[in-house]
Scaffold this motif. Structure first.
Motif, PDB file in Angstrom:
ATOM      1  N   VAL A   1       0.850  -1.188   0.000  1.00  0.00           N
ATOM      2  CA  VAL A   1       0.000   0.000   0.000  1.00  0.00           C
ATOM      3  C   VAL A   1       0.887   1.239   0.000  1.00  0.00           C
ATOM      4  O   VAL A   1       1.458   1.611   1.023  1.00  0.00           O
ATOM      5  N   VAL A   2       1.056   1.847  -1.176  1.00  0.00           N
ATOM      6  CA  VAL A   2       1.800   3.092  -1.307  1.00  0.00           C
ATOM      7  C   VAL A   2       0.964   4.038  -2.151  1.00  0.00           C
ATOM      8  O   VAL A   2       0.610   3.714  -3.283  1.00  0.00           O
ATOM      9  N   GLU A   3       0.643   5.186  -1.585  1.00  0.00           N
ATOM     10  CA  GLU A   3      -0.240   6.119  -2.269  1.00  0.00           C
ATOM     11  C   GLU A   3       0.267   6.483  -3.656  1.00  0.00           C
ATOM     12  O   GLU A   3      -0.479   6.436  -4.645  1.00  0.00           O
TER      13      GLU A   3
ATOM     14  N   MET B   1      -1.773   5.430  -7.042  1.00  0.00           N
ATOM     15  CA  MET B   1      -2.457   6.451  -7.813  1.00  0.00           C
ATOM     16  C   MET B   1      -2.009   6.438  -9.269  1.00  0.00           C
ATOM     17  O   MET B   1      -2.805   6.633 -10.188  1.00  0.00           O
ATOM     18  N   GLU B   2      -0.729   6.184  -9.501  1.00  0.00           N
ATOM     19  CA  GLU B   2      -0.208   6.133 -10.865  1.00  0.00           C
ATOM     20  C   GLU B   2      -0.767   4.951 -11.648  1.00  0.00           C
ATOM     21  O   GLU B   2      -0.907   5.004 -12.869  1.00  0.00           O
ATOM     22  N   ALA B   3      -1.085   3.869 -10.935  1.00  0.00           N
ATOM     23  CA  ALA B   3      -1.509   2.642 -11.612  1.00  0.00           C
ATOM     24  C   ALA B   3      -3.018   2.541 -11.808  1.00  0.00           C
ATOM     25  O   ALA B   3      -3.485   1.622 -12.478  1.00  0.00           O
ATOM     26  N   LEU B   4      -3.779   3.468 -11.238  1.00  0.00           N
ATOM     27  CA  LEU B   4      -5.235   3.361 -11.302  1.00  0.00           C
ATOM     28  C   LEU B   4      -5.761   3.306 -12.732  1.00  0.00           C
ATOM     29  O   LEU B   4      -6.735   2.604 -13.028  1.00  0.00           O
TER      30      LEU B   4
ATOM     31  N   SER C   1     -14.953  -3.139 -11.749  1.00  0.00           N
ATOM     32  CA  SER C   1     -14.986  -1.939 -12.590  1.00  0.00           C
ATOM     33  C   SER C   1     -16.041  -0.942 -12.113  1.00  0.00           C
ATOM     34  O   SER C   1     -15.906   0.265 -12.312  1.00  0.00           O
ATOM     35  N   LYS C   2     -17.094  -1.446 -11.466  1.00  0.00           N
ATOM     36  CA  LYS C   2     -18.163  -0.571 -10.993  1.00  0.00           C
ATOM     37  C   LYS C   2     -17.774   0.214  -9.740  1.00  0.00           C
ATOM     38  O   LYS C   2     -18.512   1.093  -9.305  1.00  0.00           O
ATOM     39  N   SER C   3     -16.645  -0.121  -9.158  1.00  0.00           N
ATOM     40  CA  SER C   3     -16.197   0.593  -7.954  1.00  0.00           C
ATOM     41  C   SER C   3     -15.191   1.690  -8.289  1.00  0.00           C
ATOM     42  O   SER C   3     -14.593   2.279  -7.393  1.00  0.00           O
ATOM     43  N   GLU C   4     -15.029   1.997  -9.579  1.00  0.00           N
ATOM     44  CA  GLU C   4     -13.966   2.900 -10.020  1.00  0.00           C
ATOM     45  C   GLU C   4     -14.015   4.260  -9.327  1.00  0.00           C
ATOM     46  O   GLU C   4     -12.974   4.850  -9.022  1.00  0.00           O
ATOM     47  N   LYS C   5     -15.191   4.788  -9.073  1.00  0.00           N
ATOM     48  CA  LYS C   5     -15.276   6.129  -8.486  1.00  0.00           C
ATOM     49  C   LYS C   5     -14.690   6.195  -7.082  1.00  0.00           C
ATOM     50  O   LYS C   5     -14.452   7.287  -6.558  1.00  0.00           O
ATOM     51  N   TYR C   6     -14.450   5.010  -6.466  1.00  0.00           N
ATOM     52  CA  TYR C   6     -13.890   4.982  -5.115  1.00  0.00           C
ATOM     53  C   TYR C   6     -12.376   4.736  -5.110  1.00  0.00           C
ATOM     54  O   TYR C   6     -11.746   4.856  -4.057  1.00  0.00           O
ATOM     55  N   TRP C   7     -11.808   4.384  -6.241  1.00  0.00           N
ATOM     56  CA  TRP C   7     -10.398   4.001  -6.268  1.00  0.00           C
ATOM     57  C   TRP C   7      -9.490   5.114  -5.756  1.00  0.00           C
ATOM     58  O   TRP C   7      -8.558   4.862  -4.988  1.00  0.00           O
ATOM     59  N   ASP C   8      -9.736   6.315  -6.191  1.00  0.00           N
ATOM     60  CA  ASP C   8      -8.919   7.446  -5.758  1.00  0.00           C
ATOM     61  C   ASP C   8      -8.989   7.625  -4.243  1.00  0.00           C
ATOM     62  O   ASP C   8      -7.972   7.813  -3.573  1.00  0.00           O
ATOM     63  N   GLY C   9     -10.195   7.531  -3.689  1.00  0.00           N
ATOM     64  CA  GLY C   9     -10.377   7.717  -2.254  1.00  0.00           C
ATOM     65  C   GLY C   9      -9.744   6.640  -1.412  1.00  0.00           C
ATOM     66  O   GLY C   9      -9.409   6.869  -0.239  1.00  0.00           O
ATOM     67  N   TRP C  10      -9.583   5.447  -1.981  1.00  0.00           N
ATOM     68  CA  TRP C  10      -8.956   4.364  -1.221  1.00  0.00           C
ATOM     69  C   TRP C  10      -7.520   4.708  -0.840  1.00  0.00           C
ATOM     70  O   TRP C  10      -7.065   4.395   0.260  1.00  0.00           O
ATOM     71  N   PHE C  11      -6.804   5.331  -1.772  1.00  0.00           N
ATOM     72  CA  PHE C  11      -5.357   5.475  -1.581  1.00  0.00           C
ATOM     73  C   PHE C  11      -4.885   6.905  -1.341  1.00  0.00           C
ATOM     74  O   PHE C  11      -3.806   7.093  -0.768  1.00  0.00           O
ATOM     75  N   ARG C  12      -5.646   7.900  -1.764  1.00  0.00           N
ATOM     76  CA  ARG C  12      -5.178   9.276  -1.610  1.00  0.00           C
ATOM     77  C   ARG C  12      -5.037   9.629  -0.127  1.00  0.00           C
ATOM     78  O   ARG C  12      -5.962   9.501   0.655  1.00  0.00           O
ATOM     79  N   GLY C  13      -3.850  10.070   0.249  1.00  0.00           N
ATOM     80  CA  GLY C  13      -3.591  10.472   1.623  1.00  0.00           C
ATOM     81  C   GLY C  13      -3.172   9.353   2.554  1.00  0.00           C
ATOM     82  O   GLY C  13      -2.863   9.595   3.726  1.00  0.00           O
ATOM     83  N   THR C  14      -3.116   8.105   2.053  1.00  0.00           N
ATOM     84  CA  THR C  14      -2.815   6.981   2.954  1.00  0.00           C
ATOM     85  C   THR C  14      -1.385   7.012   3.478  1.00  0.00           C
ATOM     86  O   THR C  14      -1.131   6.574   4.607  1.00  0.00           O
TER      87      THR C  14
ATOM     88  N   LYS D   1       2.676  -7.626  -5.806  1.00  0.00           N
ATOM     89  CA  LYS D   1       2.628  -7.568  -7.267  1.00  0.00           C
ATOM     90  C   LYS D   1       3.792  -6.700  -7.764  1.00  0.00           C
ATOM     91  O   LYS D   1       3.953  -5.571  -7.334  1.00  0.00           O
ATOM     92  N   LYS D   2       4.572  -7.219  -8.696  1.00  0.00           N
ATOM     93  CA  LYS D   2       5.725  -6.481  -9.190  1.00  0.00           C
ATOM     94  C   LYS D   2       5.384  -5.568 -10.362  1.00  0.00           C
ATOM     95  O   LYS D   2       6.150  -4.694 -10.694  1.00  0.00           O
ATOM     96  N   SER D   3       4.277  -5.812 -11.009  1.00  0.00           N
ATOM     97  CA  SER D   3       3.975  -5.031 -12.196  1.00  0.00           C
ATOM     98  C   SER D   3       2.676  -4.261 -12.052  1.00  0.00           C
ATOM     99  O   SER D   3       2.683  -3.066 -11.831  1.00  0.00           O
ATOM    100  N   VAL D   4       1.559  -4.948 -12.137  1.00  0.00           N
ATOM    101  CA  VAL D   4       0.271  -4.280 -12.053  1.00  0.00           C
ATOM    102  C   VAL D   4      -0.155  -4.127 -10.607  1.00  0.00           C
ATOM    103  O   VAL D   4      -0.103  -5.070  -9.827  1.00  0.00           O
ATOM    104  N   VAL D   5      -0.530  -2.926 -10.223  1.00  0.00           N
ATOM    105  CA  VAL D   5      -1.039  -2.694  -8.860  1.00  0.00           C
ATOM    106  C   VAL D   5      -2.538  -2.939  -8.894  1.00  0.00           C
ATOM    107  O   VAL D   5      -3.289  -2.249  -9.582  1.00  0.00           O
ATOM    108  N   ILE D   6      -3.007  -3.932  -8.154  1.00  0.00           N
ATOM    109  CA  ILE D   6      -4.416  -4.256  -8.083  1.00  0.00           C
ATOM    110  C   ILE D   6      -4.918  -3.844  -6.712  1.00  0.00           C
ATOM    111  O   ILE D   6      -4.302  -4.182  -5.708  1.00  0.00           O
TER     112      ILE D   6
END
Length: 369
Positions: free
Chosen positions: A162-164, A168-171, A268-281, A363-368
């Protein structure tokens, strides 16, 4: 040393033989499974939880996006055999077998409240000392839960991958990843095999117990049209290899009037929350006044805030282990004696050694999420 045994992902008996991709029961790893109800009596949410152990501090395990509590099964057996502790792994809302009223609400506030409500339902207002352990979005939820002091008896925090900054870059690549995987499978065995061979789950044993929590059996009518998965160029998966085999996927003709297995959650339907999951963590993690541990696939994944924190001496960084130094009042606040505090630190060391050697969650490549 015992941690050296973690590196063996396939037993010697499997070498040269056809691998077994059949599912195994959760009972091999956990003591009990429960449906925990929370909320008002007329509109309750039900969360599936798995428990192990009856003494010691409580490890609350929070899985990554699209996974389930069963992704912690192998880990639960490993750590329970090495330290006295209790384990509670829960299916987050919208995941696994949990049933909630607002299954599309994946906000950090709602999901962290879910964690607190489940723990209170299981252990009352005075639960045992708690170590929050989370991977991906589960790690972000663990950070928010600890940061907001939703569980006052929390004595430790472990965030895995978990690195903000890197998250964020991989979203932007997550939707391509989701579009590139099969939409359905012919059987549970096929789903397990695909998960292993595609690199999404690197450990066969874990795949056999955990894919059940990600896939659900559906009856297919003749008029139904199954959406086919197609290879997506530019999608990088584990070990930089792209795996796609049409034989794992139900084709339209064979699917008529049969059962197929589909993903339990459409991420894919949770996309609007992806930013909020990690921003500021990152800053929230650094600000948590607890013994804490951040496990990453490599030091290069540290973002600016974490790098500054490490350089300022707020943390220690032996290898890829990121350990904070808590203030002295933590043990007094949580009423831990010296032996209990040592036990918490031992848990953190074991978590670090196990995850970094297995690399099952990293994960070494794709951040899920």
């Amino acid at each position: 040393m015992w941690e050296e045994n973690f590196d063996t992902e396939q037993s010697s008996s499997e070498v040269g033989h056809k691998l077994d991709y059949s599912p195994v029961s959760w009972r091999e790893y956990f003591d009990q499974m429960e449906d925990v109800s929370v909320g008002p009596s007329d509109s309750r949410d039900v969360f599936k939880v798995y428990k192990a152990g009856s003494e010691g501090p409580l490890l609350v395990l929070l899985h990554g996006g699209g996974h389930s509590a069963l992704s912690w099964a192998v880990f639960t057996t490993a750590i329970s055999s090495r330290v006295t502790c209790r384990v509670l792994a829960m299916d987050l809302r919208g995941h696994g077998a949990s049933e909630v009223r607002q299954s599309d609400d994946f906000s950090t506030q709602t999901m962290s409240s879910d964690v607190a409500n489940v723990i209170k339902a299981c252990y009352g207002e005075a639960p045992p000392p708690i170590v929050l352990v989370g991977h991906g979005v589960g790690g972000a939820i663990a950070v928010h839960t600890a940061s907001n002091a939703l569980l006052p008896t929390t004595v430790g925090l472990v965030a895995i991958d978990v690195v903000e900054g890197s998250a964020m870059e991989a979203l932007h690549s997550i939707q391509n990843f989701l579009k590139g995987r099969p939409k359905s499978f012919k059987s549970m065995d096929h789903a397990i095999e695909w998960s292993v061979k595609s690199g999404q789950i690197r450990n066969l044993e874990s795949a056999r117990v955990s894919v059940v929590g990600q896939i659900i059996r559906c009856e297919v009518e003749e008029t139904d049209t199954l959406e086919q998965a197609s290879p997506v160029t530019g999608v990088v998966v584990e070990r930089n290899e792209e795996f796609y085999d049409q034989s794992y996927v139900n084709d339209k003709e064979d699917a008529a009037s049969e059962s197929v297995y589909k993903w339990r959650i459409d991420l894919s339907k949770s996309e609007k929350y992806w930013d909020g999951w990690f921003r500021g963590t990152s800053n929230l993690f650094l600000a948590c006044n607890l013994p804490k541990l951040l496990l990453l696939a490599g030091i290069d994944r540290l973002d600016r805030d974490l790098t500054i924190g490490q350089m300022q001496g707020e943390t220690l960084l032996p290898g890829t282990q990121f350990v904070s130094k808590p203030s002295r009042d933590v043990t007094r606040h949580c009423e831990l004696n010296k032996n209990q505090y040592k036990q918490i630190k031992k848990i953190e060391r074991i978590v670090h050694q196990y995850v970094m050697s297995r690399r099952h969650y990293l994960k070494k490549s794709v951040v899920i999420p």
